[in-house]
Design a protein around this motif. Structure first.
Motif, PDB file in Angstrom:
ATOM      1  N   ASP A  36      29.028  48.481   0.855  1.00 22.81           N
ATOM      2  CA  ASP A  36      28.740  47.158   0.313  1.00 22.81           C
ATOM      3  C   ASP A  36      29.719  46.833  -0.802  1.00 22.81           C
ATOM      4  OD1 ASP A  36      27.766  47.989  -2.226  1.00 22.81           O
ATOM      5  OD2 ASP A  36      25.717  48.149  -1.493  1.00 22.81           O
ATOM      6  N   HIS A  37      29.641  45.595  -1.301  1.00 26.14           N
ATOM      7  CA  HIS A  37      30.671  45.118  -2.216  1.00 26.14           C
ATOM      8  C   HIS A  37      30.579  45.743  -3.596  1.00 26.14           C
ATOM      9  CE1 HIS A  37      33.546  41.439  -2.067  1.00 26.14           C
ATOM     10  NE2 HIS A  37      34.137  42.506  -2.573  1.00 26.14           N
ATOM     11  N   SER A  38      29.513  46.471  -3.870  1.00 24.87           N
ATOM     12  CA  SER A  38      29.415  47.113  -5.176  1.00 24.87           C
ATOM     13  C   SER A  38      30.491  48.178  -5.366  1.00 24.87           C
ATOM     14  CB  SER A  38      28.028  47.735  -5.365  1.00 24.87           C
ATOM     15  OG  SER A  38      27.865  48.899  -4.598  1.00 24.87           O
ATOM     16  N   HIS A  64      25.330  44.806  -4.956  1.00 24.34           N
ATOM     17  CA  HIS A  64      26.518  44.248  -4.308  1.00 24.34           C
ATOM     18  C   HIS A  64      26.796  42.784  -4.635  1.00 24.34           C
ATOM     19  CE1 HIS A  64      24.220  42.003  -1.188  1.00 24.34           C
ATOM     20  NE2 HIS A  64      23.339  42.975  -1.373  1.00 24.34           N
ATOM     21  N   GLU A  90      31.247  45.239   3.510  1.00 25.64           N
ATOM     22  CA  GLU A  90      30.043  44.643   4.085  1.00 25.64           C
ATOM     23  C   GLU A  90      30.045  44.617   5.617  1.00 25.64           C
ATOM     24  OE1 GLU A  90      27.366  43.917   2.389  1.00 25.64           O
ATOM     25  OE2 GLU A  90      28.117  43.922   0.322  1.00 25.64           O
TER      26      GLU A  90
END
Length: 230
Positions: free
Chosen positions: A36-38, A75, A193
């Motif tokens: 995920d974008h985190s 995220h 993602e």
């Protein structure tokens, strides 16, 4: 890279940061697939240790929320944290393809801190070439990272993602955007993602891999040019 506590976000981020510190110490330009974008936040903590960097961010969402369900590191918040920590220069950050109900009439940290946000309506008006002109104006010749959330694509091209938003960028437009980044001072990139289990057709993974190949090409060229100047 092995993450012992993958369900503990902060511990996972610490592991990612340590790994990318080793990558940076070897002068390797990283290209990462998520996840995920985190994950971009701990990557920035390694890449931007000396000075804040710029960013070209293609996404349906700004990912500058503050917190969700008690977490500031989910995220939807990596770039808010990066700005707050002095890792990301908002004046050299451009976000492309933003859309969806979360951006209708609500406070927008990206705009408030000085990021250039191109909502999908403006993307349509400017066209790819107009957007690329804005990219070059905003990031200039400073060190710049590419972060591509696959939900920036229209769900017709990327159904396998956690938060799809209708009315997005086409694959042809996305490929032109990436190829149009040639000549910039690029120091890394990611595509995130991607959720293959949500897409039995495999088109999301295919398109993500295609975008990664084009990102690899522009990153390799940027890296070669930097070494010639050194």
């Amino acid at each position: 890279m092995f993450i012992e506590k993958m369900y503990d976000i902060e511990s996972a981020h610490a592991c990612i940061e340590r790994y990318y510190q080793e990558v940076c110490a070897k002068n390797i330009v990283p290209l990462t697939v998520g996840g995920d974008h985190s994950i971009t936040y701990p990557i920035f903590k390694a890449l931007a240790k000396r000075a804040p960097i710029g960013m070209i961010h293609i996404d349906a969402h700004t990912d500058t929320w503050d917190s969700l369900y008690g977490s500031k590191f989910f995220h939807g918040a990596p770039f808010r944290r990066a700005v707050e920590d002095g890792l990301l220069d908002p004046r050299r950050t451009i976000q492309i393809g933003i859309r969806g109900s979360e951006h209708s009439g609500t406070p927008n940290f990206s705009l408030e801190c000085g990021m250039r946000v191109i909502f999908i309506e403006e993307f349509d008006e400017l066209g790819v070439e107009g957007v690329l002109q804005e990219v070059r104006r905003v990031v200039g010749d400073g060190p710049t990272y590419i972060s591509f959330d696959v939900d920036g694509l229209d769900p017709a091209f990327a159904p396998g993602t956690g938060t799809p938003e209708a009315g997005g960028i086409s694959m042809r437009e996305a490929l032109r955007l990436i190829k149009g980044l040639r000549g910039l001072n690029l120091i890394g990139g990611d595509i995130v993602e991607v959720a293959p289990d949500l897409d039995p057709t495999g088109i999301t993974a295919l398109n993500a891999a295609t975008l990664m190949f084009e990102m690899l090409c522009v990153l390799a060229e940027s890296c070669a040019e930097a070494r010639l100047k050194a």
